[in-house]
Design an enzyme around this catalytic site. Sequence first.
Site, PDB file in Angstrom:
ATOM      1  CE  LYS A 102      -2.776   3.161   2.506  1.00 28.78           C
ATOM      2  NZ  LYS A 102      -2.016   4.174   1.769  1.00 28.78           N
ATOM      3  CD  GLU A 112       9.847  13.340  11.793  1.00 27.49           C
ATOM      4  OE1 GLU A 112      10.742  12.843  11.100  1.00 27.49           O
ATOM      5  OE2 GLU A 112       8.815  12.730  12.142  1.00 27.49           O
ATOM      6  CD  GLU A 170      13.486   4.704   8.164  1.00 27.47           C
ATOM      7  OE1 GLU A 170      13.091   5.857   7.897  1.00 27.47           O
ATOM      8  OE2 GLU A 170      14.246   4.042   7.445  1.00 27.47           O
ATOM      9  CB  CYS A 221      12.849   9.198   8.281  1.00 23.70           C
ATOM     10  SG  CYS A 221      11.133   8.873   7.821  1.00 23.70           S
TER      11      CYS A 221
END
Length: 537
Positions: free
Chosen positions: A201, A406, A274, A308
């Site tokens: 997906k 973040e 992750e 990331c």
Amino acid sequence: MTDTQAPQKTGTNPLAPAPEGARTAADVVTPQLVAHLTKGVTGSGRTAVHTPFTGEKLADVPESTPEDVAAAFERARAAQTVWERTPVRQRAAVLLRFHDLLLDRQAEVLDLVQLETGKARLHAHEEVQAVAVAARHYGRRAAAYLRPKRHAGAVPGLTKVTELRHPRGVVGQIAPWNYPLELSVGDALPAFVAGNAVVMKPDTETCLTAMWARDLLVEAGLPADAFQIVLGDGPVVGPEVVRHADYVSFTGSTRTGREVAQGAAARLIGVSLELGGKNPLLVLDDADLDKAAAGAVRACFSSAGQLCISVERLFVHESVADAFLERFLARTRALRLGAALAYGADMGSLAGERQLKAVEAHVEDAVAKGAKVLAGGVARPDIGPYFYEPTVLDGVGPTMAVCAEETFGPVVSVYRFANDDEAVERANATPYGLNASVWTRDARRGHALAARLRTGTVNLNEGYASAYGSVQSPMGGMKDSGLGRRHGSEGILKYTEAQTVAHQRLLPMGPALGMDDAGYAAFMTRSLKLMKAFRFR
């Protein structure tokens, strides 16, 4: 801040390819291309893909229902039972052919990655590099990683032990939008060569890239049904993927990662995650400041900071802070923003309105609470609807959202430190632990400091690419940055189940040759002491 604009298309033949640097979205994403790529998607509804460069629709694509997801897994399971019986070297050959096709036809996917993510072409090429390296590595090393391994048995000479590796079955992969080639097919390659099928997906807004990669893998020899793609809203389709999978691979936010892990735990299946990061870059007092400034710009602003492992916290020794910032800010202000399907721009667009609002909110909150903007700090709608200048903040404090949360955009905060102990303490003072960067001329000092940082990867005199590109070594996060690793042996063995086959010969694991229980216990006690004395492992 400068910008580059795509020149207008020339020529009158609508079937002729546009020259380099002059292609438009309509030149790349044609109805014929969309019809071809979507043949591999299971979906009974329709949804749309847009480009961040203009906000306009690129294509209509299928949208999957829960029933469509179940059907995709059913087809994948049927294909997987055949695929796992294919010798591993033949499976690996598919990856090596894919490697060559990808490099030969990279211009096609570079256009798609740019159009779907808004990133600069050089940053799109980082994805091509990463996938090619992974394909080569697992194409060459998979047989060694997966081959049966002999181990010492319980009784030397009498117990023969072999470790086998079996594919898990059908891997459910949920891939993000920010690296639609590398974090989709790049993570699927070791799963395939290990003998699994994959139901993926991808994010709908970047699904054309994933579908293109699937088409190329099928051309390289992968059975088409072994690679299924489903599309749709994450809260609808994502849980269905987890519900049917034998193992789940997820890359995305920490919040969603927790939900994926809970769904996998309820079914007692494995999962690799992750997740987010608030990655630090440390400039020590002996660093080469010119190289550190150039490296920091790459580390902070590649893919507009939507990576990331990119850097969002910049720690600089107080003795070199002014000199470093002079260099860093000059390079940051000189970055060129642009939306052309060609090399030349240094930074592209944010992925959409949601990312733009998140970046603006962090910067506005920081400024309102006393932070100073050293560079950037403004949107650039004159270039495109979601462009934002690379931004450097000073004076950031713990009450500001940008300090700990973040941002996932082109924003970095600067902090000064007095000594290595302080730098390590402050770098580690975050729930995240994905990536870090250290700049120093003293290799021994750098390695010692790196070992104290609680991050899955540390780069010395580079931002992120050296560790990520070293695919024989594991890559992943500590703490809230995830579970498991990609790359190296861990990156392929996680897609397998270990099986131990122990063959006992001559004597049983129990009393024999007329021994009673007490005699057997005494015999085994002496044997265990002897095995320790002779250093058996």
